[in-house]
Design an enzyme around this catalytic site. Structure first.
Site: not given
Lengths: 240, 240
Positions: B185-187
């Site tokens: 996952y990221c932003r």
DNA sequence: AGCATATTCAAGCACTTAATTGAATAATTG
DNA sequence: CAATTATTCAATTAAGTGCTTGAATATGCT
């Protein structure tokens, strides 16, 4: 390398397109007049003409702003004879608008200043009293009146509130108890109806104060909200 | 009559002033670039330069947009040597931004279209799998990796996630288990880091997929969020 | 002190927006 | 069917916005 650039461009395009879509909503919220229209539409459906006269804008200008809101898909229309009725496109919009307002109130101290300049402190229901309001109503020590136009009351109102549109207030003072505290509410913090109602009531000797909550605030607090006409027995017992 | 007009004007002025203040927030949200900046600032504090290079804007333009956000009091600054560090003015802003995004996603079908065009369906964690993700992690059948830059991880991350910035991913593949499902996952939904990570991982034979949630979404769902460095024992047991 | 770096400021340009005006459209009424 | 009413459309104007460019400011480094 050219493939890398291609992919980097794709990513940039994706971001630009995505944030560009978000900005459609932001643009719709960037004009004071559109926000006023949206706030009114949170209360009930309305025709262009009704919105124009309520906001003191020309019909053409109102129509243009409404189309901007429609382009952002925040509102939608149905045609009813000659009239075009605008309404919120989804209940989520009114929920969002409330949070938008709360954010603004939290971040911009100017809003509180403007409020204090316009409302005198003693006509407001204090936050403390607000929390115990429901209790006082149940103990029959207070009564809540909804001073908005009737169709807004029918759309949604604080459960147990008595509908007395501001226009009718002076003629219907006899329906109100002089022994109880009378709490008037209207569309929310930027609406002046309840303030006027409190002024009328106090000048006639009632103990009255203004609740700045809208029915949406009430609902968001988990407090009971009702729809439609008031129950008949209520009107009979409440009327004096 | 003149007194009535005076009062009516006062009411109009009050409304204009109030909605004018709300519009300050709306204006801040009306530009794609400002929204991108705000989204980045929801992840962690940043200097002007960092924001400029991340968004591919000139420094001067970035500075101007940031000042617009600051005028709306959504962000604030501290000076650190030569650098000016911008941050959200309040946690409420990131919460609001999330709801703003959710409203846009709900109202504007175009956003879903743009997403589908950019992401292929099979690299996404399906909504069903998302709900059971925590469980699978606890059963040691899945591992969550955070592919954002390290300081964003330190600001807040999904509890138990392993910090592997995308830049380091290729060098650190040996730390990841080939038997488990790897979820990156990221932003959030408009960030491309996790997509790239999944592509790298899959090309090296890992079972990998992208979780579009940001850490704020995770928190908003009531799921556990942590701050700071990862617990040391975690790194040791997880590393292979 | 002099130079490099990060940020802001100021001016200018193309473009967009808000509001007005008058005309066009569309449904209703007499 | 002509007149009326509600709404939208189109053209105009003034003001505002986004981005660029080059200069100004401010801090840190050697």
């Amino acid at each position: 390398m050219p493939d890398n650039t291609y992919q980097a461009n794709q990513k940039r395009d994706f971001k630009d397109a995505s944030y560009g879509q978000l900005a459609r909503i932001g643009k719709a919220l960037s004009s004071p007049k559109r926000l006023e229209l949206l706030d009114l539409l949170c209360q009930s459906d309305r025709t262009v003409e009704a919105l124009a006269s309520e906001t003191r804008m020309s019909v053409a200008n109102t129509s243009q702003h409404l189309q901007a809101l429609q382009t952002a898909r925040l509102v939608e229309t149905t045609k009813n004879g000659r009239y075009v009725v605008y309404r919120l496109a989804d209940a989520l919009v009114s929920d969002f608008f409330r949070r938008f307002r709360l954010l603004a109130e939290n971040r911009l101290a100017e809003i509180e200043q403007i409020r204090r300049r316009f409302f005198s402190e003693d006509e407001e229901v204090s936050p403390v009293d607000r929390r115990t309001l429901l209790e006082r109503v149940q103990q029959k020590r207070a009564i809540v009146i909804d001073v908005r136009p009737q169709n807004e009351y029918r759309t949604a109102h604080i459960a147990g509130a008595l509908p007395i549109p501001l226009e009718q207030l002076k003629q219907r003072l006899s329906e109100l108890p002089r022994t109880k505290e009378v709490v008037a509410y209207c569309r929310g913090p930027f609406c002046v109806l309840a303030k006027e109602a409190v002024e009328v009531l106090r000048s006639h000797g009632f103990r009255a104060s203004r609740l700045e909550d809208s029915v949406h605030d009430w609902r968001a607090r988990g407090l009971p909200v009702a729809v439609g006409e008031p129950p008949v027995h209520r009107r009979l017992t409440r009327a004096h």
